[in-house]
Every structure is written in structure tokens, then in C-alpha cells.
Design a protein around this motif. Structure first.
Motif, PDB file in Angstrom:
ATOM      1  N   TYR A   1      29.393  38.842  41.988  1.00 30.52           N
ATOM      2  CA  TYR A   1      30.875  39.279  42.347  1.00 30.52           C
ATOM      3  C   TYR A   1      31.640  38.545  40.993  1.00 30.52           C
ATOM      4  O   TYR A   1      31.192  37.703  40.380  1.00 30.52           O
ATOM      5  CB  TYR A   1      31.464  38.692  43.616  1.00 30.52           C
ATOM      6  N   LEU A   2      32.770  39.315  40.676  1.00 37.19           N
ATOM      7  CA  LEU A   2      33.571  38.922  39.733  1.00 37.19           C
ATOM      8  C   LEU A   2      34.990  38.185  40.618  1.00 37.19           C
ATOM      9  O   LEU A   2      35.600  38.681  41.190  1.00 37.19           O
ATOM     10  CB  LEU A   2      34.295  39.775  38.933  1.00 37.19           C
ATOM     11  N   VAL A   3      35.107  36.903  40.412  1.00 35.06           N
ATOM     12  CA  VAL A   3      36.409  36.202  41.113  1.00 35.06           C
ATOM     13  C   VAL A   3      37.622  36.003  40.230  1.00 35.06           C
ATOM     14  O   VAL A   3      37.348  35.339  39.078  1.00 35.06           O
ATOM     15  CB  VAL A   3      35.710  35.161  41.643  1.00 35.06           C
ATOM     16  N   VAL A   4      38.523  36.657  40.533  1.00 33.99           N
ATOM     17  CA  VAL A   4      39.813  36.843  39.620  1.00 33.99           C
ATOM     18  C   VAL A   4      40.861  35.949  40.391  1.00 33.99           C
ATOM     19  O   VAL A   4      41.120  36.524  41.437  1.00 33.99           O
ATOM     20  CB  VAL A   4      40.134  37.934  39.176  1.00 33.99           C
ATOM     21  N   ARG A   5      41.426  35.153  39.782  1.00 37.06           N
ATOM     22  CA  ARG A   5      42.832  34.322  40.244  1.00 37.06           C
ATOM     23  C   ARG A   5      43.805  34.888  39.183  1.00 37.06           C
ATOM     24  O   ARG A   5      43.900  34.320  38.098  1.00 37.06           O
ATOM     25  CB  ARG A   5      42.294  32.913  40.244  1.00 37.06           C
ATOM     26  N   TYR A   6      44.799  35.539  39.577  1.00 43.04           N
ATOM     27  CA  TYR A   6      45.761  35.793  38.828  1.00 43.04           C
ATOM     28  C   TYR A   6      47.294  35.284  39.241  1.00 43.04           C
ATOM     29  O   TYR A   6      47.591  35.389  40.439  1.00 43.04           O
ATOM     30  CB  TYR A   6      46.110  37.439  38.848  1.00 43.04           C
ATOM     31  N   SER A   7      47.716  34.540  38.232  1.00 39.36           N
ATOM     32  CA  SER A   7      49.005  33.800  38.865  1.00 39.36           C
ATOM     33  C   SER A   7      50.235  33.949  37.973  1.00 39.36           C
ATOM     34  O   SER A   7      51.286  33.272  37.936  1.00 39.36           O
ATOM     35  CB  SER A   7      48.905  32.049  38.946  1.00 39.36           C
ATOM     36  N   GLY A   8      50.240  35.154  37.336  1.00 41.19           N
ATOM     37  CA  GLY A   8      51.327  35.469  36.209  1.00 41.19           C
ATOM     38  C   GLY A   8      52.306  36.236  37.157  1.00 41.19           C
ATOM     39  O   GLY A   8      52.627  36.152  38.406  1.00 41.19           O
ATOM     40  N   PRO A   9      53.139  37.016  36.303  1.00 36.15           N
ATOM     41  CA  PRO A   9      54.406  37.663  36.759  1.00 36.15           C
ATOM     42  C   PRO A   9      53.856  38.586  37.718  1.00 36.15           C
ATOM     43  O   PRO A   9      52.637  39.240  37.699  1.00 36.15           O
ATOM     44  CB  PRO A   9      55.117  38.268  35.565  1.00 36.15           C
ATOM     45  N   LYS A  10      54.721  39.104  39.006  1.00 31.33           N
ATOM     46  CA  LYS A  10      54.478  40.018  39.677  1.00 31.33           C
ATOM     47  C   LYS A  10      55.028  41.474  39.731  1.00 31.33           C
ATOM     48  O   LYS A  10      55.489  41.815  40.882  1.00 31.33           O
ATOM     49  CB  LYS A  10      54.329  39.271  41.140  1.00 31.33           C
ATOM     50  N   GLU A  11      55.812  41.845  38.779  1.00 30.28           N
ATOM     51  CA  GLU A  11      56.223  43.053  38.576  1.00 30.28           C
ATOM     52  C   GLU A  11      55.579  44.103  38.922  1.00 30.28           C
ATOM     53  O   GLU A  11      54.213  44.116  38.739  1.00 30.28           O
ATOM     54  CB  GLU A  11      57.011  42.952  37.266  1.00 30.28           C
TER      55      GLU A  11
ATOM     56  N   VAL B   1      19.130  33.107  42.596  1.00 30.25           N
ATOM     57  CA  VAL B   1      20.470  32.416  42.447  1.00 30.25           C
ATOM     58  C   VAL B   1      21.169  33.427  41.810  1.00 30.25           C
ATOM     59  O   VAL B   1      20.990  34.248  41.016  1.00 30.25           O
ATOM     60  CB  VAL B   1      20.526  31.348  41.608  1.00 30.25           C
ATOM     61  N   ALA B   2      22.724  33.855  42.526  1.00 33.25           N
ATOM     62  CA  ALA B   2      23.660  34.875  42.387  1.00 33.25           C
ATOM     63  C   ALA B   2      24.666  34.004  41.459  1.00 33.25           C
ATOM     64  O   ALA B   2      25.095  33.010  41.892  1.00 33.25           O
ATOM     65  CB  ALA B   2      24.249  35.474  43.419  1.00 33.25           C
ATOM     66  N   TRP B   3      25.030  34.676  40.602  1.00 29.77           N
ATOM     67  CA  TRP B   3      25.973  34.154  39.615  1.00 29.77           C
ATOM     68  C   TRP B   3      27.456  34.889  39.764  1.00 29.77           C
ATOM     69  O   TRP B   3      27.683  36.164  40.129  1.00 29.77           O
ATOM     70  CB  TRP B   3      25.610  34.512  37.906  1.00 29.77           C
ATOM     71  N   TRP B   4      28.542  33.996  40.226  1.00 27.83           N
ATOM     72  CA  TRP B   4      29.921  34.520  40.436  1.00 27.83           C
ATOM     73  C   TRP B   4      30.808  33.853  39.448  1.00 27.83           C
ATOM     74  O   TRP B   4      31.437  32.997  39.453  1.00 27.83           O
ATOM     75  CB  TRP B   4      30.317  33.769  41.630  1.00 27.83           C
ATOM     76  N   PRO B   5      30.965  34.803  38.095  1.00 30.37           N
ATOM     77  CA  PRO B   5      31.870  34.442  37.131  1.00 30.37           C
ATOM     78  C   PRO B   5      33.363  34.134  37.764  1.00 30.37           C
ATOM     79  O   PRO B   5      33.829  35.221  38.229  1.00 30.37           O
ATOM     80  CB  PRO B   5      31.653  35.379  36.047  1.00 30.37           C
ATOM     81  N   PHE B   6      33.945  33.340  37.157  1.00 27.78           N
ATOM     82  CA  PHE B   6      35.621  33.038  37.613  1.00 27.78           C
ATOM     83  C   PHE B   6      36.380  33.408  36.286  1.00 27.78           C
ATOM     84  O   PHE B   6      36.405  32.631  35.621  1.00 27.78           O
ATOM     85  CB  PHE B   6      35.534  31.480  38.315  1.00 27.78           C
ATOM     86  N   PHE B   7      37.452  34.009  36.611  1.00 28.64           N
ATOM     87  CA  PHE B   7      38.323  34.224  35.767  1.00 28.64           C
ATOM     88  C   PHE B   7      39.910  33.917  36.087  1.00 28.64           C
ATOM     89  O   PHE B   7      40.100  34.390  37.182  1.00 28.64           O
ATOM     90  CB  PHE B   7      38.428  35.913  35.495  1.00 28.64           C
TER      91      PHE B   7
END
Length: 227
Positions: free
Chosen positions: A149-159, A120-126
């Protein structure tokens, strides 16, 4: 140029691309419409929203996922779970779904590697809206020793300065990144960032079995041009 946490950070233009193509993961796939669309568009991974094994209707959900995957060729399936699993829960999920890639949100408690069944492979989600580049980098490095893999979802400022800091924190790690994609932002990432892959989401169904993929078409066409 700018500084972050006492270190000189890289501007977007200074982060040299090491890969010309990006595989991508489709997230929160719940319908065969989405699954077929992303498979036809050469997704590397399909992420299926899945309940915990003790939740009501979990057996029917896992059966539906197995049925959907039987209609799809190409992508590898990832189960996207709502919270961390115990060793017993992980075993139950694998037996019920037949899938071996498990993704769940990282715990807010002290980091401990998960106990997983064989193969089993682990994909931690940030999921984040703010971050400190140095401490986030340290966190990612700790998790990367145990994750596929490290799954990163970023929804903050885009400057630009914020995105440059994020790019610095993610580079040379096995990160699959999701942003609030626009064609301009995707072009910048394709040209200058160093990632393992990208993540996209499908739209809501307009009616049962009917969806519009126009916005996704424009983004995924850019990936094809990169090839």
C-alpha cells in the motif's frame, strides 16, 4: 472543471466511487488504550510507531508491541519506522518484532526498491503539504510496483480545486489516505474518491490510560453507515 499540468482534471463530483466501504488504518498507536479502541472499532490495520533496531530501548519497544498485539484480535499490525531501512536493519526489525508489514517515509534520493526479507510487505509513506498532481502521480506509480500500500498523509490547503487535483492523482492506486479529517471532508471522500483505505490517528492521553474518543467516534460512525 479546472486544469492541472496541462490536463483536464476531474471535479470531485465526477470521480465516481468504485467502492462503497473503506477499510481503515489507525496510525501512531503507542498505547494499549488506542489499540483496544481501534480494534473494537473494526480497524483493518494498526500502525505502531517503532524505533530503528540500533536505537536505545528498541528491544523493549518491540517486546511491548508483541505484548499489545497478544491482547488484540482482528487488525493486522504495521510497523511505522522513522526512516528507510537497509536490508540488514529490515531483517533485524522483523526478527525482533515478529511483524511483516514495514512502513517508512520515502527517500528524497532517487527511487530504489528496498531489499526486504521473505514475506515482508513494504508500505512507503508520503507526507506532504503541497504537490504537483502529475509528478506526484508518476512517483506513486513508480512506488506502487513494489509496495503493498501507499500511505499518503496530506496536511495542506483544502480548497475544492486542490482536493480535486489530489483525488485525481490518487485514484486507482493502492492508497491509504490521511487528511485533517472533519465529518464534511470524510463524507466527500466516501462519496466520490477511489482509494484503498483511510487513515486515522488517536488523540493524546488525558492521563495514563484515559483518553477521549468523541471526535473519532463521529468519524468512524460514518464508516459504519457506509456499510
Amino acid at each position: 472543471m479546472f486544469t492541472c499540468s496541462g490536463h483536464t482534471a476531474l471535479s470531485l463530483g465526477q470521480i465516481q466511487p468504485l467502492m462503497k466501504t473503506y477499510p481503515y488504518k489507525a496510525s501512531a498507536v503507542e498505547h494499549l488504550t488506542d489499540a483496544r479502541y481501534f480494534a473494537a472499532e473494526q480497524a483493518r490495520w494498526l500502525g505502531f510507531s517503532a524505533p530503528l533496531p540500533q536505537d536505545e530501548q528498541s528491544s523493549s519497544v518491540y517486546a511491548r508491541l508483541r505484548e499489545m498485539m497478544s491482547w488484540i484480535e482482528g487488525p493486522e499490525a504495521v510497523l511505522e519506522l522513522p526512516q528507510p531501512l537497509t536490508a540488514e536493519q529490515a531483517e533485524q526489525v522483523v526478527l525482533a518484532s515478529g511483524l511483516y508489514n514495514l512502513q517508512w517515509p520515502v527517500s528524497k534520493e532517487a527511487f530504489e526498491p528496498p531489499s526486504l526479507p521473505p514475506n515482508v510487505a513494504w508500505w512507503p509513506f508520503f507526507e506532504l503539504q503541497t504537490f504537483n498532481a502529475e509528478t506526484f502521480r508518476e512517483q506513486l506509480e513508480a512506488y506502487s510496483a513494489f509496495a503493498k500500500y501507499l500511505v499518503v498523509r496530506y496536511s495542506g490547503p483544502k480548497e475544492d480545486v486542490v482536493l480535486s487535483s489530489l483525488a485525481e492523482a490518487l485514484q486507482n492506486l493502492p492508497v491509504i489516505l490521511e487528511l485533517d479529517w472533519t465529518t464534511k471532508l470524510l463524507e466527500e471522500v466516501l462519496n466520490h474518491w477511489n482509494l484503498a483505505g483511510l487513515q486515522f490517528r488517536g488523540s493524546e492521553e488525558e492521563s495514563p490510560g484515559v483518553k477521549s474518543f468523541e471526535e473519532l467516534d463521529a468519524l468512524l460512525d460514518m464508516l459504519k453507515r457506509e456499510e
